[in-house]
Design a protein around this motif. Structure first.
Motif, PDB file in Angstrom:
ATOM      1  N   SER A   1      -7.384  -5.617   1.831  1.00  0.00           N
ATOM      2  CA  SER A   1      -6.650  -5.556   3.095  1.00  0.00           C
ATOM      3  C   SER A   1      -5.343  -6.335   3.002  1.00  0.00           C
ATOM      4  N   ILE A   2      -4.387  -5.867   3.780  1.00  0.00           N
ATOM      5  CA  ILE A   2      -3.090  -6.536   3.880  1.00  0.00           C
ATOM      6  C   ILE A   2      -2.758  -6.591   5.370  1.00  0.00           C
ATOM      7  N   GLY A   3      -2.199  -7.695   5.824  1.00  0.00           N
ATOM      8  CA  GLY A   3      -1.816  -7.807   7.239  1.00  0.00           C
ATOM      9  C   GLY A   3      -0.346  -8.165   7.350  1.00  0.00           C
ATOM     10  N   TRP A   4       0.151  -8.003   8.543  1.00  0.00           N
ATOM     11  CA  TRP A   4       1.553  -8.348   8.827  1.00  0.00           C
ATOM     12  C   TRP A   4       1.627  -9.831   9.195  1.00  0.00           C
ATOM     13  N   VAL A   5       2.460 -10.592   8.500  1.00  0.00           N
ATOM     14  CA  VAL A   5       2.694 -11.995   8.858  1.00  0.00           C
ATOM     15  C   VAL A   5       3.709 -11.977  10.006  1.00  0.00           C
ATOM     16  N   SER A   6       3.184 -12.180  11.213  1.00  0.00           N
ATOM     17  CA  SER A   6       3.938 -11.892  12.432  1.00  0.00           C
ATOM     18  C   SER A   6       4.387 -13.180  13.106  1.00  0.00           C
ATOM     19  N   ASP A   7       5.604 -13.177  13.560  1.00  0.00           N
ATOM     20  CA  ASP A   7       6.198 -14.366  14.197  1.00  0.00           C
ATOM     21  C   ASP A   7       5.887 -14.370  15.690  1.00  0.00           C
ATOM     22  N   PHE A   8       4.659 -14.694  16.071  1.00  0.00           N
ATOM     23  CA  PHE A   8       4.295 -14.567  17.485  1.00  0.00           C
ATOM     24  C   PHE A   8       4.717 -15.746  18.356  1.00  0.00           C
ATOM     25  N   TYR A   9       5.238 -16.792  17.727  1.00  0.00           N
ATOM     26  CA  TYR A   9       5.619 -17.955  18.544  1.00  0.00           C
ATOM     27  C   TYR A   9       7.137 -18.131  18.569  1.00  0.00           C
ATOM     28  N   GLY A  10       7.861 -17.066  18.200  1.00  0.00           N
ATOM     29  CA  GLY A  10       9.325 -17.086  18.287  1.00  0.00           C
ATOM     30  C   GLY A  10       9.957 -18.128  17.376  1.00  0.00           C
ATOM     31  N   GLU A  11       9.401 -18.305  16.172  1.00  0.00           N
ATOM     32  CA  GLU A  11       9.888 -19.355  15.278  1.00  0.00           C
ATOM     33  C   GLU A  11      10.855 -18.845  14.215  1.00  0.00           C
ATOM     34  N   HIS A  12      11.094 -17.556  14.205  1.00  0.00           N
ATOM     35  CA  HIS A  12      11.945 -16.989  13.150  1.00  0.00           C
ATOM     36  C   HIS A  12      13.365 -17.547  13.220  1.00  0.00           C
ATOM     37  N   LEU A  13      13.914 -17.838  12.066  1.00  0.00           N
ATOM     38  CA  LEU A  13      15.312 -18.272  11.963  1.00  0.00           C
ATOM     39  C   LEU A  13      16.104 -17.090  11.452  1.00  0.00           C
ATOM     40  N   GLU A  14      16.999 -16.599  12.299  1.00  0.00           N
ATOM     41  CA  GLU A  14      17.733 -15.406  11.904  1.00  0.00           C
ATOM     42  C   GLU A  14      18.948 -15.801  11.078  1.00  0.00           C
ATOM     43  N   LEU A  15      18.859 -15.641   9.776  1.00  0.00           N
ATOM     44  CA  LEU A  15      19.980 -15.954   8.902  1.00  0.00           C
ATOM     45  C   LEU A  15      20.491 -14.660   8.285  1.00  0.00           C
ATOM     46  N   GLU A  16      21.775 -14.649   7.957  1.00  0.00           N
ATOM     47  CA  GLU A  16      22.378 -13.457   7.384  1.00  0.00           C
ATOM     48  C   GLU A  16      21.608 -13.021   6.130  1.00  0.00           C
ATOM     49  N   GLN A  17      21.398 -11.762   5.985  1.00  0.00           N
ATOM     50  CA  GLN A  17      20.653 -11.174   4.860  1.00  0.00           C
ATOM     51  C   GLN A  17      19.175 -11.550   4.873  1.00  0.00           C
ATOM     52  N   GLY A  18      18.712 -12.109   5.955  1.00  0.00           N
ATOM     53  CA  GLY A  18      17.309 -12.517   6.000  1.00  0.00           C
ATOM     54  C   GLY A  18      16.397 -11.353   6.344  1.00  0.00           C
ATOM     55  N   ALA A  19      15.096 -11.633   6.305  1.00  0.00           N
ATOM     56  CA  ALA A  19      14.104 -10.638   6.684  1.00  0.00           C
ATOM     57  C   ALA A  19      13.168 -11.284   7.679  1.00  0.00           C
ATOM     58  N   CYS A  20      12.829 -10.563   8.733  1.00  0.00           N
ATOM     59  CA  CYS A  20      11.846 -11.066   9.680  1.00  0.00           C
ATOM     60  C   CYS A  20      10.577 -10.259   9.475  1.00  0.00           C
ATOM     61  N   GLY A  21       9.527 -10.917   9.042  1.00  0.00           N
ATOM     62  CA  GLY A  21       8.260 -10.216   8.787  1.00  0.00           C
ATOM     63  C   GLY A  21       7.995 -10.100   7.303  1.00  0.00           C
ATOM     64  N   SER A  22       6.747 -10.327   6.952  1.00  0.00           N
ATOM     65  CA  SER A  22       6.320 -10.141   5.568  1.00  0.00           C
ATOM     66  C   SER A  22       4.856  -9.735   5.613  1.00  0.00           C
TER      67      SER A  22
END
Ligand code: FRU
Length: 570
Positions: A385-406
Motif C-alpha cells: 500500500s501507498i498513501g498520500w502524505v497530506s498537509d492537513f494542518y496547513g503547514e506547507h511552505l510554498e517555495l518556488e519549484q517546490g512540491a506540495c504532497g508526496s
C-alpha cells in the motif's frame, strides 16, 4: 537544448495576452551530416504555436530526435514542460525543461539541484513540482510498478485534477512519466465556475491489459446536489497510450450522496467487485458493485456504513483479501477524532462472503494523520500500500519549484490477530547508507545530520519510557514520546502543536523511524502501528536526540544515513 532520444514536447501553457505563443526553432540535427545551419536560415525551421488565454492548455508538439532546439514563449505562462516520446521512456522517464531566468529559453532542468532542496523529500516519491494528492491505479504491469496520482501541474494547491504517472522497477526508485489524464473540456473552458476533473481511481491487470476505473467529477465550485460524479473506464496495453474513456456508472444509487467516487476494483469469489466512497442517508459509507465483465456494474448495497457521526463521506475506499481475512479501508472526509486529528484513514478487519462484509475489528491505518487516501495492490503474493502524505494542518511552505504532497513509503500489509500490520517493504533496505551511530544502553544525541535524511532502528526491552526529538530546535520540534499514557507523536511551535498523535499499541519493543526532511514515518513493533507526520524545516539539519531514565532498556540503537531515490538521468 538537444532532444536526444525524445520525439515530443509537452507544454502546459496559457496566454497572458491575446496572441501569446510558443516558438520552437530547430537549429541543428546532429544526426544529419553537414546539417549545421546558420541562425538566420534556422528561422525557416521555426514553428509558432498560438496559445489560448484562460486556463492552461496541454500542448503536444512532435520534435525531431537528436536535434538542437530553441524554445521560447511569448506572452504566455508555462506551468510544466517536458520532453517525452522516447522508445525507452519507461527506463529514463521524461526530461523536464525549465525556463532560464534571463532570455526565457527552455533548457534541460537540473535534477540534482531540484532534489537537493531541504524542503522536499529525498526518498519519498513527490512530483517534479506543484501539487499531488491520492495515489491512483497502483499496479505491477510488464516488469514495472506503476503509480498514477492526483496532480495539479499548475500550482502548489489543489485544483482541477489531472493524473500524473510514475514507474519503478523496485518500488524504491521512480521515474516520472508523461501526464495521462486531464480535466474535462467543460472545466478547462470554465475553470472559474466549474470544479472537478479526473478524480481518483484504480487499476486491475486482466488479459494482458491494464484496466483503469476513475471518477470524472464536475459541477459548480461549491459541492452540492449539482455535483456530478460518474465512474469511467479506460485501458492500456503499454501504460503510455490509453483507450477512449467509457462511462460505466452514470449516477449514484438511491439514498447515496453526490459524493460518489474513487472506484477500487478487485477480484474475489470469482467476480469483479468495485467499492466506491459515498454517504448513505447522511452516514459515511462504502458502496459495493459487482460485475462479470468489468463493463456492466450492478449495485449490490452498502459494504459498510460508518455509524460515527461528523464524517461527510468515505473517500478512496479499499477492500482486499489478506491473510485469510478481509480488510476494508476508508478515508474519513471532514472527520476529527477526540485527539484533534483530522481526516484519518480507518481500517476494518472482518469477513466478506456473498457481498456481505462483517466487521470484527477496527483501527487507524496511520496514527500520524498525515497519511490519507491509501491504495493497495497485490504483486507476487504481497499486498502493498501507498498513501498520500497530506498537509492537513496547513503547514506547507510554498517555495518556488517546490512540491506540495508526496507518497508514503510503500508498506507491506498483513493481518495478525485481527489487527492490521503495515511494515516498510524490504526493498527500502537498499537505501541505507553510512552508519551514523550504533550503540546500546545510553542516551543518544546526534545533531547537525545533513542532509536530514536518516533511518533509526531501535530494539527496546521492558517497555521503557523515552522521548526522542526527531527534528527542529528549541522552538520548533517533532517528538516521539513514550510515557505512562502510551506512545505518541507530538509537535511544538508549528500549526499541529495542539493535536496529539497517539499510536494504538500497549508496548514498544521495536521502532523503525524514517526521517526524510519534512516527512517522518514511525513504524512500531514490526508494523503493529505506523504514524506519518509532516514537519517542515528549511535548514536541512536533522537531529536524533533520545533521552530516557531507563537506558538499560535500549538494546540496540542504530542510525543510518538514507540515500536519495533520484538518480541522475540523461
Ligand atoms: C481524496 C479526494 C478523492 C478525490 C480526489 C480529488 O483526497 O478528495 O475523494 O477523488 O481527492 O483530487
Amino acid at each position: 537544448m538537444n532532444t536526444g532520444g525524445y520525439t515530443k514536447l509537452e507544454i502546459f501553457a496559457r496566454a497572458v495576452q491575446p496572441g501569446g505563443k510558443i516558438r520552437v526553432i530547430s537549429i541543428k540535427n546532429s544526426r544529419q551530416e553537414g546539417a549545421v545551419q546558420e541562425r538566420a536560415s534556422a528561422l525557416e525551421n521555426c514553428r509558432e504555436v498560438l496559445v489560448e488565454s484562460g486556463y492552461y492548455r496541454w500542448l503536444k508538439l512532435p520534435m525531431e530526435q537528436d536535434t538542437e532546439y530553441e524554445i521560447l514563449c511569448e506572452e504566455c505562462q508555462v506551468s510544466l514542460c517536458y520532453l517525452s516520446g522516447s522508445e525507452d521512456i519507461l527506463e529514463t522517464g521524461v526530461c523536464y525543461l525549465e525556463q532560464e531566468q534571463e532570455g526565457g529559453r527552455f533548457v534541460r532542468a537540473d535534477q540534482e539541484e531540484r532534489y537537493h532542496s531541504p524542503i522536499r523529500e529525498a526518498y519519498h516519491f513527490a512530483p517534479w513540482k506543484n501539487w499531488l494528492n491520492d495515489p491512483n491505479g497502483l499496479c505491477w504491469f510488464q516488469g514495472y510498478y506503476h503509480m498514477f496520482y492526483q496532480f495539479n501541474p499548475h500550482s502548489q494547491q489543489w485544483s482541477h485534477m489531472y493524473w500524473g504517472h510514475a514507474a519503478s522497477k523496485d518500488l524504491v526508485h521512480w521515474i516520472h512519466l508523461p501526464v495521462v489524464l486531464e480535466p474535462q473540456e467543460e472545466i478547462l473552458q470554465n475553470p472559474g465556475e466549474q470544479k472537478g476533473g479526473a478524480f481518483s481511481g484504480s487499476a486491475v491487470v486482466h488479459e494482458g491489459e491494464a484496466v483503469f476505473f476513475l471518477t470524472r467529477s464536475s459541477g459548480p465550485r461549491v459541492d452540492g446536489e449539482d455535483t456530478l460524479q460518474q465512474q469511467w473506464k479506460t485501458t492500456s496495453r503499454d501504460m503510455l497510450h490509453f483507450s477512449e474513456e467509457k462511462l460505466v456508472i452514470d449516477r449514484q444509487p438511491q439514498g447515496a450522496s453526490f459524493d460518489f467516487r474513487d472506484p477500487k476494483v478487485f477480484r474475489a469469489e470469482g467476480k469483479w467487485y468495485m467499492v466506491l466512497g459515498s454517504a448513505l442517508d447522511g452516514k459515511a459509507a462504502i458502496l459495493l458493485y459487482e460485475s462479470e465483465d468489468l463493463e456492466h456494474w450492478a449495485y449490490t448495497g452498502p459494504l459498510l456504513v460508518e455509524h460515527e457521526t461528523g464524517i461527510r463521506c468515505v473517500e478512496c475506499p479499499d477492500l482486499m483479501e489478506l491473510d485469510g481475512k478481509y480488510l476494508a479501508v476508508g478515508a474519513l472526509m471532514h472527520h476529527y477524532d477526540s485527539w484533534g486529528r483530522y481526516q484519518m484513514c480507518r481500517y476494518y478487519v472482518g469477513d466478506f462472503q456473498d457481498g456481505i462484509f462483517t466487521e470484527e475489528h477496527r483501527g487507524w491505518f496511520d496514527f500520524g494523520s498525515n497519511c490519507y487516501a491509501m491504495q493497495s495492490f497485490e504483486h507476487k503474493g504481497r499486498r502493498i500500500s501507498i498513501g498520500w502524505v497530506s498537509d492537513f494542518y496547513g503547514e506547507h511552505l510554498e517555495l518556488e519549484q517546490g512540491a506540495c504532497g508526496s507518497m508514503t513509503l510503500p508498506r507491506e500489509l498483513h493481518i495478525r490477530d485481527n489487527r492490521l500490520y503495515a511494515a516498510p517493504v524490504r526493498e527500502l533496505e537498499s537505501l541505507k547508507g553510512e552508519s551514523l551511530y550504533r550503540g546500546q544502553g545510553e542516551p543518544v544525541c546526534l545533531k547537525g545530520i545533513c542532509p536530514n535524511t536518516y533511518k533509526a532502528e531501535l530494539e527496546l526491552e521492558g517497555n521503557i519510557p523515552f522521548s526522542i526529538q526527531l527534528g527542529g530546535d528549541e522552538e520548533r520540534q517533532i517528538m516521539l514520546n513514550h510515557d505512562e499514557t502510551g506512545l505518541y507523536l507530538q509537535t511544538k511551535g508549528v500549526k499541529s502543536e495542539s493535536v496529539l498523535f497517539p499510536a494504538e499499541v500497549d508496548r514498544v519493543e521495536k521502532l523503525e523511524i524514517f526521517t526524510d526532511r519534512r516527512t517522518v514515518e514511525v513504524y512500531v513493533n514490526d508494523g503493529e502501528a505506523v504514524g506519518t507526520k509532516l514537519f517542515y524545516d528549511i535548514s536541512d539539519q536533522g537531529c536524533f536526540i533520545l533521552n530516557t531514565e531507563a537506558a538499560e532498556g535500549l538494546k540496540r540503537v542504530e542510525i543510518f544515513r538514507m540515500k536519495s531515490i533520484w538518480t541522475k538521468r540523461r
